[in-house]
Design a protein around this motif. Structure first.
Motif, mmCIF file in Angstrom:
data_model
loop_
_atom_site.group_PDB
_atom_site.id
_atom_site.type_symbol
_atom_site.label_atom_id
_atom_site.label_comp_id
_atom_site.label_asym_id
_atom_site.label_seq_id
_atom_site.Cartn_x
_atom_site.Cartn_y
_atom_site.Cartn_z
ATOM 1 N N LYS A 37 58.947 -70.751 29.711
ATOM 2 C CA LYS A 37 58.067 -69.576 29.724
ATOM 3 C C LYS A 37 56.870 -69.758 30.655
ATOM 4 O O LYS A 37 56.326 -68.782 31.174
ATOM 5 C CB LYS A 37 57.585 -69.259 28.306
ATOM 6 C CG LYS A 37 58.643 -68.603 27.442
ATOM 7 C CD LYS A 37 58.046 -68.097 26.137
ATOM 8 C CE LYS A 37 59.024 -67.206 25.405
ATOM 9 N NZ LYS A 37 58.447 -66.667 24.140
ATOM 10 N N ASN A 38 56.452 -70.994 30.816
ATOM 11 C CA ASN A 38 55.332 -71.299 31.715
ATOM 12 C C ASN A 38 55.819 -72.331 32.736
ATOM 13 O O ASN A 38 55.513 -73.524 32.629
ATOM 14 C CB ASN A 38 54.143 -71.831 30.918
ATOM 15 C CG ASN A 38 53.635 -70.823 29.908
ATOM 16 O OD1 ASN A 38 52.972 -69.843 30.248
ATOM 17 N ND2 ASN A 38 53.962 -71.035 28.633
ATOM 18 N N TYR A 39 56.572 -71.844 33.695
ATOM 19 C CA TYR A 39 57.333 -72.703 34.594
ATOM 20 C C TYR A 39 56.456 -73.231 35.722
ATOM 21 O O TYR A 39 56.568 -72.829 36.887
ATOM 22 C CB TYR A 39 58.527 -71.930 35.139
ATOM 23 C CG TYR A 39 59.680 -72.798 35.568
ATOM 24 C CD1 TYR A 39 60.380 -73.562 34.635
ATOM 25 C CD2 TYR A 39 60.093 -72.835 36.900
ATOM 26 C CE1 TYR A 39 61.455 -74.349 35.028
ATOM 27 C CE2 TYR A 39 61.166 -73.615 37.297
ATOM 28 C CZ TYR A 39 61.842 -74.376 36.360
ATOM 29 O OH TYR A 39 62.919 -75.150 36.747
ATOM 30 N N GLU A 40 55.599 -74.146 35.356
ATOM 31 C CA GLU A 40 54.722 -74.820 36.319
ATOM 32 C C GLU A 40 54.506 -76.246 35.820
ATOM 33 O O GLU A 40 54.643 -76.523 34.624
ATOM 34 C CB GLU A 40 53.388 -74.086 36.457
ATOM 35 C CG GLU A 40 52.697 -73.864 35.127
ATOM 36 C CD GLU A 40 51.512 -72.925 35.218
ATOM 37 O OE1 GLU A 40 50.653 -72.994 34.326
ATOM 38 O OE2 GLU A 40 51.455 -72.129 36.172
ATOM 39 N N ASN A 41 54.169 -77.147 36.731
ATOM 40 C CA ASN A 41 54.044 -78.567 36.374
ATOM 41 C C ASN A 41 55.274 -79.031 35.590
ATOM 42 O O ASN A 41 55.169 -79.739 34.588
ATOM 43 C CB ASN A 41 52.772 -78.807 35.540
ATOM 44 C CG ASN A 41 51.512 -78.372 36.255
ATOM 45 O OD1 ASN A 41 51.337 -78.597 37.450
ATOM 46 N ND2 ASN A 41 50.616 -77.712 35.538
ATOM 47 N N ILE A 42 56.443 -78.636 36.087
ATOM 48 C CA ILE A 42 57.645 -78.855 35.281
ATOM 49 C C ILE A 42 58.039 -80.329 35.188
ATOM 50 O O ILE A 42 58.680 -80.728 34.215
ATOM 51 C CB ILE A 42 58.828 -78.006 35.793
ATOM 52 C CG1 ILE A 42 59.192 -78.355 37.235
ATOM 53 C CG2 ILE A 42 58.533 -76.527 35.637
ATOM 54 C CD1 ILE A 42 60.496 -77.713 37.676
ATOM 55 N N ARG A 43 57.660 -81.132 36.156
ATOM 56 C CA ARG A 43 57.971 -82.566 36.047
ATOM 57 C C ARG A 43 57.218 -83.192 34.878
ATOM 58 O O ARG A 43 57.775 -84.019 34.139
ATOM 59 C CB ARG A 43 57.637 -83.289 37.345
ATOM 60 C CG ARG A 43 58.597 -82.963 38.479
ATOM 61 C CD ARG A 43 58.343 -83.813 39.714
ATOM 62 N NE ARG A 43 59.291 -83.497 40.774
ATOM 63 C CZ ARG A 43 60.499 -84.026 40.877
ATOM 64 N NH1 ARG A 43 60.900 -84.931 39.983
ATOM 65 N NH2 ARG A 43 61.306 -83.679 41.867
ATOM 66 N N GLU A 44 55.970 -82.792 34.703
ATOM 67 C CA GLU A 44 55.186 -83.305 33.580
ATOM 68 C C GLU A 44 55.753 -82.812 32.260
ATOM 69 O O GLU A 44 55.845 -83.563 31.279
ATOM 70 C CB GLU A 44 53.719 -82.880 33.713
ATOM 71 C CG GLU A 44 52.954 -83.551 34.845
ATOM 72 C CD GLU A 44 53.163 -82.874 36.202
ATOM 73 O OE1 GLU A 44 54.000 -81.940 36.301
ATOM 74 O OE2 GLU A 44 52.489 -83.280 37.166
ATOM 75 N N LYS A 45 56.164 -81.550 32.233
ATOM 76 C CA LYS A 45 56.725 -80.992 31.004
ATOM 77 C C LYS A 45 58.079 -81.610 30.682
ATOM 78 O O LYS A 45 58.408 -81.843 29.516
ATOM 79 C CB LYS A 45 56.827 -79.477 31.123
ATOM 80 C CG LYS A 45 55.462 -78.799 31.149
ATOM 81 C CD LYS A 45 55.550 -77.303 31.357
ATOM 82 C CE LYS A 45 54.144 -76.696 31.378
ATOM 83 N NZ LYS A 45 54.166 -75.239 31.613
ATOM 84 N N GLN A 46 58.849 -81.889 31.733
ATOM 85 C CA GLN A 46 60.131 -82.557 31.528
ATOM 86 C C GLN A 46 59.913 -83.967 30.985
ATOM 87 O O GLN A 46 60.677 -84.434 30.124
ATOM 88 C CB GLN A 46 60.910 -82.600 32.847
ATOM 89 C CG GLN A 46 62.311 -83.194 32.736
ATOM 90 C CD GLN A 46 62.365 -84.638 33.177
ATOM 91 O OE1 GLN A 46 61.646 -85.047 34.079
ATOM 92 N NE2 GLN A 46 63.225 -85.419 32.552
ATOM 93 N N GLN A 47 58.868 -84.631 31.442
ATOM 94 C CA GLN A 47 58.563 -85.975 30.938
ATOM 95 C C GLN A 47 58.146 -85.919 29.470
ATOM 96 O O GLN A 47 58.489 -86.806 28.681
ATOM 97 C CB GLN A 47 57.470 -86.635 31.777
ATOM 98 C CG GLN A 47 57.156 -88.068 31.372
ATOM 99 C CD GLN A 47 58.370 -88.977 31.450
ATOM 100 O OE1 GLN A 47 59.053 -89.040 32.469
ATOM 101 N NE2 GLN A 47 58.665 -89.688 30.363
ATOM 102 N N THR A 48 57.415 -84.870 29.099
ATOM 103 C CA THR A 48 57.033 -84.693 27.690
ATOM 104 C C THR A 48 58.282 -84.576 26.816
ATOM 105 O O THR A 48 58.364 -85.181 25.741
ATOM 106 C CB THR A 48 56.156 -83.440 27.519
ATOM 107 O OG1 THR A 48 54.932 -83.614 28.240
ATOM 108 C CG2 THR A 48 55.841 -83.186 26.049
ATOM 109 N N ILE A 49 59.249 -83.795 27.298
ATOM 110 C CA ILE A 49 60.502 -83.637 26.563
ATOM 111 C C ILE A 49 61.259 -84.962 26.507
ATOM 112 O O ILE A 49 61.835 -85.320 25.471
ATOM 113 C CB ILE A 49 61.363 -82.526 27.202
ATOM 114 C CG1 ILE A 49 60.672 -81.166 27.018
ATOM 115 C CG2 ILE A 49 62.772 -82.506 26.606
ATOM 116 C CD1 ILE A 49 61.272 -80.044 27.833
ATOM 117 N N LYS A 50 61.233 -85.703 27.601
ATOM 118 C CA LYS A 50 61.875 -87.022 27.636
ATOM 119 C C LYS A 50 61.242 -87.954 26.605
ATOM 120 O O LYS A 50 61.943 -88.700 25.909
ATOM 121 C CB LYS A 50 61.754 -87.617 29.036
ATOM 122 C CG LYS A 50 62.303 -89.029 29.192
ATOM 123 C CD LYS A 50 63.805 -89.078 29.029
ATOM 124 C CE LYS A 50 64.514 -88.437 30.190
ATOM 125 N NZ LYS A 50 65.993 -88.526 30.047
#
Length: 209
Positions: A37-50
């Motif tokens: 929904k807030n598709y920005e800084n997606i590498r950081e968000k992907q790391q959070t999910i990781k």
């Protein structure tokens, strides 16, 4: 220490571990929806999910270690194992989807991806509520209603997935089709695993009520 006192701490411990894993899966689904929904800084968000997925791995390892040591468990050994594995699979597919969004350089998530992620959050919310009721099954019909709702939502996810893939094949860019189809597949697999978890919970309720 009497026999009853020896059993009860283990009883509480297993429910604590399952509840921790369930809440972690819910956190993962919420984090993934927020990413879309807030598709920005997606590498950081992907790391959070990781990181959430790694925490989930720790919970699963803890559960299996305790299962290997336990002589008596509050619910069937096989059901605890199946439930822990199903939750782990949900997080694995969420993490895999988030990773592919980054690796495949998806510029913008599609509307149906967000719809699937919303379904996933609703499923994991129902599962978390159901898990919290397993410790003391006072109202089995309410738990069963939550499991039925998870299954209903999986049917909705199936419909969204089929429609999305059908739309993809109307496009001409073969590489884009392959990338997006893989994203949709993993999201749909996550909803399938939620259904698997709901079915295990339903079986537990039948056996213990």
């Amino acid at each position: 220490m009497g026999f009853k006192e020896w059993i009860l701490p283990r009883d509480k411990h297993f429910f604590n571990m399952l509840e921790n894993e369930s809440k972690n899966v819910l956190d993962g689904s919420i984090a993934f929806l927020e990413m879309l929904k807030n598709y920005e800084n997606i590498r950081e968000k992907q790391q959070t999910i990781k990181d959430i997925e790694h925490q989930g791995d720790d919970f699963v390892h803890e559960i299996f270690e305790e299962l290997n040591k336990a002589f008596i468990t509050p619910i069937d050994h096989e059901d605890i194992s199946a439930l822990a594995s199903a939750f782990d699979d949900v997080l694995d597919y969420i993490d895999g989807t988030a990773t592919r969004l980054v690796l495949y350089d998806i510029k913008k998530p599609e509307e149906n991806m967000i719809k699937l992620a919303e379904v996933l959050v609703r499923q994991t919310t129902e599962l978390d509520n159901a898990i919290s009721s397993l410790r003391n099954i006072k109202n089995p019909k309410e738990i069963e209603k939550k499991c039925i709702e998870v299954n209903r939502l999986e049917n909705i996810a199936d419909d969204i997935y089929k429609m999305s893939v059908a739309e993809l094949f109307k496009r001409t860019d073969a590489i884009e089709i392959m990338k997006l189809k893989e994203v949709y597949e993993r999201l749909e697999f996550a909803t399938d695993k939620c259904e698997d978890a709901a079915n295990v919970i339903s079986d537990i309720v039948v056996k213990n009520s």
